[in-house]
Every structure is written in C-alpha cells, then in structure tokens.
Design a protein around this motif. Structure first.
Motif, PDB file in Angstrom:
ATOM      1  N   LEU A 160       0.861  -1.180   0.000  1.00  0.00           N
ATOM      2  CA  LEU A 160       0.000   0.000   0.000  1.00  0.00           C
ATOM      3  C   LEU A 160       0.896   1.228   0.000  1.00  0.00           C
ATOM      4  O   LEU A 160       1.717   1.407   0.905  1.00  0.00           O
ATOM      5  N   THR A 161       0.782   2.060  -1.024  1.00  0.00           N
ATOM      6  CA  THR A 161       1.605   3.270  -1.087  1.00  0.00           C
ATOM      7  C   THR A 161       0.720   4.506  -0.987  1.00  0.00           C
ATOM      8  O   THR A 161      -0.423   4.508  -1.444  1.00  0.00           O
ATOM      9  N   PHE A 162       1.273   5.559  -0.382  1.00  0.00           N
ATOM     10  CA  PHE A 162       0.545   6.807  -0.177  1.00  0.00           C
ATOM     11  C   PHE A 162       1.362   7.956  -0.782  1.00  0.00           C
ATOM     12  O   PHE A 162       2.498   8.199  -0.369  1.00  0.00           O
ATOM     13  N   ARG A 188      10.047   0.096 -13.300  1.00  0.00           N
ATOM     14  CA  ARG A 188      10.197  -1.210 -13.947  1.00  0.00           C
ATOM     15  C   ARG A 188       9.883  -2.347 -12.992  1.00  0.00           C
ATOM     16  O   ARG A 188       9.129  -3.273 -13.330  1.00  0.00           O
ATOM     17  N   GLU A 189      10.428  -2.271 -11.798  1.00  0.00           N
ATOM     18  CA  GLU A 189      10.291  -3.382 -10.871  1.00  0.00           C
ATOM     19  C   GLU A 189       8.879  -3.511 -10.303  1.00  0.00           C
ATOM     20  O   GLU A 189       8.424  -4.621 -10.018  1.00  0.00           O
ATOM     21  N   MET A 190       8.170  -2.397 -10.133  1.00  0.00           N
ATOM     22  CA  MET A 190       6.814  -2.478  -9.598  1.00  0.00           C
ATOM     23  C   MET A 190       5.875  -3.209 -10.558  1.00  0.00           C
ATOM     24  O   MET A 190       4.915  -3.850 -10.128  1.00  0.00           O
ATOM     25  N   PHE A 191       6.157  -3.139 -11.854  1.00  0.00           N
ATOM     26  CA  PHE A 191       5.362  -3.892 -12.821  1.00  0.00           C
ATOM     27  C   PHE A 191       5.558  -5.398 -12.665  1.00  0.00           C
ATOM     28  O   PHE A 191       4.708  -6.185 -13.072  1.00  0.00           O
ATOM     29  N   CYS A 192       6.685  -5.798 -12.060  1.00  0.00           N
ATOM     30  CA  CYS A 192       7.017  -7.221 -11.982  1.00  0.00           C
ATOM     31  C   CYS A 192       6.602  -7.876 -10.671  1.00  0.00           C
ATOM     32  O   CYS A 192       6.680  -9.104 -10.540  1.00  0.00           O
ATOM     33  N   LEU A 193       6.158  -7.099  -9.691  1.00  0.00           N
ATOM     34  CA  LEU A 193       5.823  -7.673  -8.394  1.00  0.00           C
ATOM     35  C   LEU A 193       4.586  -8.567  -8.495  1.00  0.00           C
ATOM     36  O   LEU A 193       3.633  -8.249  -9.206  1.00  0.00           O
ATOM     37  N   PRO A 196      -0.454  -7.861  -4.661  1.00  0.00           N
ATOM     38  CA  PRO A 196      -1.319  -6.710  -4.966  1.00  0.00           C
ATOM     39  C   PRO A 196      -0.650  -5.406  -4.574  1.00  0.00           C
ATOM     40  O   PRO A 196       0.028  -5.327  -3.539  1.00  0.00           O
ATOM     41  N   ILE A 197      -0.841  -4.378  -5.398  1.00  0.00           N
ATOM     42  CA  ILE A 197      -0.303  -3.045  -5.107  1.00  0.00           C
ATOM     43  C   ILE A 197      -1.449  -2.042  -5.248  1.00  0.00           C
ATOM     44  O   ILE A 197      -2.088  -1.959  -6.296  1.00  0.00           O
ATOM     45  N   ILE A 198      -1.697  -1.285  -4.186  1.00  0.00           N
ATOM     46  CA  ILE A 198      -2.709  -0.224  -4.223  1.00  0.00           C
ATOM     47  C   ILE A 198      -2.032   1.095  -3.888  1.00  0.00           C
ATOM     48  O   ILE A 198      -1.403   1.239  -2.827  1.00  0.00           O
ATOM     49  N   CYS A 199      -2.144   2.057  -4.783  1.00  0.00           N
ATOM     50  CA  CYS A 199      -1.540   3.373  -4.597  1.00  0.00           C
ATOM     51  C   CYS A 199      -2.652   4.393  -4.355  1.00  0.00           C
ATOM     52  O   CYS A 199      -3.657   4.386  -5.067  1.00  0.00           O
ATOM     53  N   GLY A 214       4.124   4.896  -7.606  1.00  0.00           N
ATOM     54  CA  GLY A 214       2.754   5.002  -8.091  1.00  0.00           C
ATOM     55  C   GLY A 214       2.301   3.973  -9.104  1.00  0.00           C
ATOM     56  O   GLY A 214       1.232   4.127  -9.696  1.00  0.00           O
ATOM     57  N   VAL A 215       3.084   2.920  -9.324  1.00  0.00           N
ATOM     58  CA  VAL A 215       2.669   1.875 -10.260  1.00  0.00           C
ATOM     59  C   VAL A 215       1.938   0.788  -9.480  1.00  0.00           C
ATOM     60  O   VAL A 215       2.541   0.096  -8.659  1.00  0.00           O
ATOM     61  N   GLY A 216       0.641   0.646  -9.722  1.00  0.00           N
ATOM     62  CA  GLY A 216      -0.118  -0.330  -8.955  1.00  0.00           C
ATOM     63  C   GLY A 216      -1.287  -0.918  -9.716  1.00  0.00           C
ATOM     64  O   GLY A 216      -1.603  -0.489 -10.838  1.00  0.00           O
ATOM     65  N   ASP A 217      -1.934  -1.882  -9.095  1.00  0.00           N
ATOM     66  CA  ASP A 217      -3.134  -2.490  -9.681  1.00  0.00           C
ATOM     67  C   ASP A 217      -4.319  -1.544  -9.578  1.00  0.00           C
ATOM     68  O   ASP A 217      -5.227  -1.570 -10.403  1.00  0.00           O
TER      69      ASP A 217
END
Length: 326
Positions: A160-162, A188-193, A196-199, A214-217
C-alpha cells in the motif's frame, strides 16, 4: 499549566465560514450573558454555515483544490498508517548507506492482514518540513521504498503506497546519487511484483516523484487531492514565463480527481469530509481503510500473472487517444 488552542489555518475561500462561525459564537456568548434563549437562531445560523461549507467545497477551482491538497494540517502518510493499521513497525535505510525521512515505510497489519505500507512524508511545521525535505525524497528514499516492496513480494504481503509530494528532490546532490535511475528502476520493478499493489494519492501527487511509488493495480485518489505531471507554478513558468499564471495552468493540466477519473488515469475517488480531510482526519482515515479493504479483497482473488497483466494493460492505456478527421 495553561494550554492554548491551535488557531485554525484558513484558506482564502474559507474566510466567509470563519466570519459566520465568529458571529455564531458572539450571539451565543451574548445570549448566555443576558439569559436569553436564542437556540432557534443559533440552529438556523449553524445550518447556514453547513450549507455554505458544502457550497464552497463542491465548487472549488483546480487552484483552490491545490491549496486544500497542500494544507499543512492535511493528514499525512504516518497519520493514515497509524489510524488504519492494527500494528505498525517502521523500517529504515536503503541498504546503500542512508535513510531518507521524506519517504517512510514499514510492515503492519490491516484488519489482521500483513501488509507493507510506505509513502511520502511532509512535515507539520517549518522545522519538521526541513528535516523531511518538504516531502521530496532523494534517490535513497526510492531505493528504500523498493527494498520494502521486494520484502513484501518475498513474503507475499500486499503493498500500500501513499502519494503526497510536489516531486522528487531535483538538487545537484540528488542527481549525483542517481535520482532518475532510482525512479526508473522502481517503475520497472513495480510492474514485476507478484503481490497486490494499491496506490493512493492523499495530497499532492507531483511528477516523477509521485510515479516512483505510483505503479499499482489500483490508483485511488482523495477527492481534493491533485495528481500532475508538473506543479501548476512550474508549468506556468515554462509555458508563459510567468508563475502568476499558475491558476490557468492548473485548469489546463487536469489535475483534479474528477478530471483524472474521466481520463482513466485513476480508478476510484475517495470522498472527503465536508471541509477537506484536515477538517475530520479520523473520518477520512475510516473511508480510506474501507476502500483499501474492498480493493484488497478483489485483488486477492486474482492470481499473480493476472494482476501483472492487468497492471501492464492499465498503464498502456494511459495517453491513448483517437484522432478524428474533420
């Protein structure tokens, strides 16, 4: 020991509200001194104040929303983390020699679920802002963020990013340390995780400094936050050589949540309490927690390949347009 209440920090467009509140207090005080019942009049004035606040905050211009997003008492990353998490432990250091206080992060639990939470951190006053570089991270801040996200990926914890920064620090020292490379590596790396990623844009989302985490689902955004490729002041200085045209630039940049939702940049708008998140931080935090849990529930049902593909397609669609011949 004597205590003093903090005076409210008023924005220009909030002055009519303050004047009405002062009038209500004066009437209430006079009524108490003279033993007069004016409860009916007080109720009418309070209803008028509520209506006026609603009218003002539902018709803010982009430049006024920017003022709300930059309000010094707007809830910060640490405020939200402490309000929504069951437990929380901040982690420090980029493992390359430093720790950037402009970007904070750590591990915690959200309704019992282990998560990694991180985000930009502004200060509350001048001294704190200087210590946190006004929420503008150095390269080490983005490397710390990536270290925490890799930790989350290793142990299958959602990220979870803010987002709340005018932009990454652009000083000579930051360039020497590889600011552009650090942000690009994160993208680049956030696309590969796999996780779940919520920004969530909680305040001011500016330039590559915001994109670095800021790269998230899902990209969520509070109602009075802003998200932009450059600050309106910088845009005005570049295009018109006049920072005074920032309000005009703010309109052209489409920085507000409703415009960005129409453009497909963000996925969901989080409503704020009337008067902005700073007027009722706990209510804003309750809204944030509820929306995060709803989105996490949806994302947890997908497989890692499905999330990565969806993330890729989401960002590939940004900037796509159709030319219509006349």
């Amino acid at each position: 020991m004597a205590t003093t209440e903090r005076k409210p920090l008023l924005l220009d467009f909030e002055k009519p509200l303050a004047e009405l509140a002062t009038r209500i207090d004066q009437i209430r005080q006079l009524a108490e001194e003279n033993g007069v019942d004016v409860s009916g009049q007080i109720r009418q004035l309070e209803a008028r104040a509520m209506q006026l606040r609603e009218e003002i905050f539902t018709s803010l211009s982009p430049s006024q929303r920017l003022q709300v997003a930059r309000h010094p008492r707007r809830p910060s990353t640490l405020d939200y983390i402490q309000a929504i998490s069951d437990e929380w432990m901040e982690l420090h250091g980029d493992r390359c020699g430093g720790d950037d206080p402009a970007l904070v992060g750590g591990v915690g639990r959200l309704s019992g679920q282990p998560v990694v939470m991180l985000g930009h951190q502004k200060g509350r006053d001048t001294k704190d802002n200087i210590a946190r570089n006004f929420g503008m991270p150095y390269p080490g801040g983005y490397r710390k963020a990536m270290r925490l996200m890799e930790h989350a990926n290793k142990f299958s914890m959602p990220v979870l990013t803010f987002i709340d920064t005018p932009g990454a620090w652009s000083g000579v020292e930051a360039e020497h340390q590889g600011q552009g490379e650090a942000i690009a590596y994160n993208l680049r790396e956030m696309f590969c995780l796999d996780v779940p990623i919520i920004c969530t844009v909680i305040g001011e989302g500016g330039s590559g400094g915001a994109l670095g985490i800021g790269v998230g689902d899902r990209l969520l955004m509070f109602e009075h936050s802003v998200y932009t490729v450059a600050t309106p002041e910088a845009c005005a200085a570049i295009l018109w050589k006049d920072a005074g045209k920032a309000p005009q630039a703010a309109v052209a940049l489409k920085i507000i949540s409703h415009d960005l939702k129409k453009l497909g940049i963000i996925d969901q708008i989080l409503p704020e309490p009337t008067g902005g998140a700073h007027s009722d931080p706990l209510k804003a935090a309750t809204t944030l927690k509820q929306v995060l849990m709803e989105n996490l529930d949806q994302l947890n049902r997908l497989t890692a390949p499905e999330r990565r593909q969806m993330r890729y397609e989401k960002f590939r669609k940004i900037g796509v347009f159709t030319e219509v011949a006349h």
